[in-house]
Design an enzyme around this catalytic site. Structure first.
Site, PDB file in Angstrom:
ATOM      1  N   ALA A 218       0.854  -1.187   0.000  1.00  0.00           N
ATOM      2  CA  ALA A 218       0.000   0.000   0.000  1.00  0.00           C
ATOM      3  C   ALA A 218       0.884   1.228   0.000  1.00  0.00           C
ATOM      4  O   ALA A 218       1.979   1.223   0.569  1.00  0.00           O
ATOM      5  CB  ALA A 218      -0.923   0.016   1.226  1.00  0.00           C
TER       6      ALA A 218
ATOM      7  N   ASP B  16      -9.000  10.180  10.947  1.00  0.00           N
ATOM      8  CA  ASP B  16      -8.775  10.036   9.504  1.00  0.00           C
ATOM      9  C   ASP B  16      -9.697   8.945   8.960  1.00  0.00           C
ATOM     10  O   ASP B  16      -9.245   7.871   8.559  1.00  0.00           O
ATOM     11  CB  ASP B  16      -7.308   9.682   9.242  1.00  0.00           C
ATOM     12  CG  ASP B  16      -6.912   9.907   7.783  1.00  0.00           C
ATOM     13  OD1 ASP B  16      -7.764  10.381   7.001  1.00  0.00           O
ATOM     14  OD2 ASP B  16      -5.768   9.609   7.427  1.00  0.00           O
TER      15      ASP B  16
ATOM     16  N   GLN C 260       4.651   4.533   2.670  1.00  0.00           N
ATOM     17  CA  GLN C 260       4.128   3.324   2.055  1.00  0.00           C
ATOM     18  C   GLN C 260       4.425   2.138   2.958  1.00  0.00           C
ATOM     19  O   GLN C 260       5.292   2.194   3.830  1.00  0.00           O
ATOM     20  CB  GLN C 260       4.706   3.114   0.663  1.00  0.00           C
ATOM     21  CG  GLN C 260       6.194   2.871   0.598  1.00  0.00           C
ATOM     22  CD  GLN C 260       6.691   2.858  -0.853  1.00  0.00           C
ATOM     23  OE1 GLN C 260       6.267   3.668  -1.683  1.00  0.00           O
ATOM     24  NE2 GLN C 260       7.609   1.948  -1.159  1.00  0.00           N
ATOM     25  N   VAL C 261       3.687   1.052   2.748  1.00  0.00           N
ATOM     26  CA  VAL C 261       3.736  -0.100   3.644  1.00  0.00           C
ATOM     27  C   VAL C 261       4.308  -1.318   2.914  1.00  0.00           C
ATOM     28  O   VAL C 261       3.924  -1.609   1.775  1.00  0.00           O
ATOM     29  CB  VAL C 261       2.331  -0.431   4.191  1.00  0.00           C
ATOM     30  CG1 VAL C 261       2.379  -1.675   5.083  1.00  0.00           C
ATOM     31  CG2 VAL C 261       1.772   0.760   4.967  1.00  0.00           C
TER      32      VAL C 261
END
Length: 436
Positions: A131, A281, A137-138
């Protein structure tokens, strides 16, 4: 020219291309009208092309542009139905992914933050990101203890890029009225800019996630992944499987939609009471529906800290409104600063203004729909409506600003889910003052 300035110039050029593209499409539309093409078809074509360019550019950028696009995507459900077709696919893409950064950059951040022997921390490390979002980013990995983990790596230069993008977007605010004529994005941009420092500090995010994980440990409704390590730009947490909410919005069953909506409402109202924190969020990319029915929650960079829980007046005044106590509601709203002392308003008018918005918790079960949200958006934002004129006299105290925005964003997701549940019961359990 170094890579960083070159990238900055490229980002600015992409953002600057948006109004130029809109002007070109408007000229094209004028030409088609002159040649006899139906005005409504021309407008629809301009809207579609503008949407495609707008969200294509936002999707290519990281930093503030990506974060802004993700925040805006939550409100897709409020757009008029004839406009949502061109936008929906582009908006949904912003909820889940952004272009990844080069793996060499990833390794450099890991080496800088975890040390030159960072690879020893992992039995396996997948260089392909699973992701990519607004500031990081992951990557999926296997930790040295054998546990599956998510490694979130912050983009180099994310801070300056975030601020630069948000400043540019603030100057282009009028462009976003293409989405809806009354849409004012400046408050959203300003709030995102104010949160920059906290969101860039992964150590702070690690502490926040630990607090949430502790509060919801062994819970049968909400799951927060364990934190293994947190540095300034690298965060290592337990891996979270499950079905992304964006996928449920697109293709989920009615049962999945209803359950996801109920769990989101439970998180929204219970986290302040249990952890003193409000997850701030609420875009679908931050949630997964697990196979056991729990809602998995990730990304705690944006939170509102509420050590005493949600303010008691919210529940009390909501209860009085549903009971029809117009004078009590007006008095309480004045005490909290929503109605200035200098403003003369009719108590019944205030109650009539609020009751339609409170419909979802005025009944035992309610289904959130896009049509309901659009109806309320039209009622409150139409300059010719009585509700709009009354709203201009009201005030939103600074202490309630984040709660209001997060609640509105969560409602937007519930409407995207088309979720039906007993939301009143959630408030009776978790909202101070509501059940008294």
């Amino acid at each position: 020219m170094t890579d960083i300035p070159r990238r900055a110039v490229s980002r600015t050029a992409k953002l600057a291309s948006l109004p130029l593209g809109l002007a070109g499409r408007a000229a094209l539309g004028l030409g088609k009208r002159v040649t006899g093409t139906a005005a409504d078809l021309v407008s629809a074509e301009i809207q579609q092309r503008t949407a495609e360019q707008l969200f294509s550019v936002l999707g290519q950028l990281k930093g503030g542009a990506m974060k802004f696009g993700q925040a805006l995507s939550v409100f897709e459900a409020a757009l008029p139905e004839h406009m949502t077709g061109p936008y929906r696919a582009a908006l949904t893409k912003l909820q889940e992914a952004a272009p990844p950064m080069p793996i060499a950059s990833v390794h450099k951040v890991l080496a800088d933050d975890l040390g030159p022997r960072w690879k020893r921390r992992f039995a396996e490390f997948d260089d392909t990101p699973t992701a990519a979002a607004s500031i990081g980013q992951v990557h999926r990995a296997v930790y040295h203890n054998g546990m599956q983990v998510a490694v979130k790596v912050q983009y180099p230069g994310a801070g300056p890029a975030l601020i630069s993008d948000l400043n540019q977007l603030g100057r282009l605010a009028n462009l976003f009225r293409v989405l809806q004529p009354g849409l004012d994005v400046k408050p959203l941009v300003n709030e995102l800019r104010a949160r920059v420092t906290e969101e860039l500090d992964y150590k702070l995010e690690a502490d926040t996630q630990k607090a949430m994980a502790k509060a919801f440990a062994h819970d049968d409704e909400i799951f927060v992944p364990k934190v293994y390590s947190g540095s300034e730009r690298v965060l290592i947490t337990e891996w979270l499987d499950g079905t992304p909410l964006a996928e449920i919005i697109a293709n989920g069953t009615e049962e999945q939609r209803d359950l996801a909506g109920l769990r989101m409402a439970t998180l929204h109202f219970s986290a302040p009471a249990r952890a003193g924190l409000l997850h701030a969020d609420p875009h679908p990319g931050n949630f997964r529906l697990l196979d056991d029915g729990r809602l998995g929650v990730i990304d705690f960079g944006a939170v509102s800290r509420l050590p005493d829980g949600l303010p008691e007046p919210i529940g009390r005044l909501t209860r009085l409104a549903l009971a029809g106590d117009a004078d009590g509601v007006l008095s309480g709203l004045r005490d909290e600063g929503f109605v200035p002392r200098s403003v003369d308003v009719d108590a019944q008018a205030i109650l009539d203004y609020l009751l339609p918005v409170l419909e979802p918790i005025g009944v035992d079960e309610f289904r959130f729909t896009r049509s309901w949200l659009r109806s309320e958006a039209t009622r409150l934002a139409n300059p010719r409506s009585d509700a709009y004129q009354l709203g201009k006299k009201l005030n939103l105290p600074a202490s309630y600003l984040m709660i209001y925005r997060v609640t509105l964003g969560s409602i937007g997701v519930l409407c995207q889910l088309n979720a039906k549940a007993g939301y009143r019961g959630v408030l009776e359990r978790w909202l101070p003052g509501f059940a008294d």
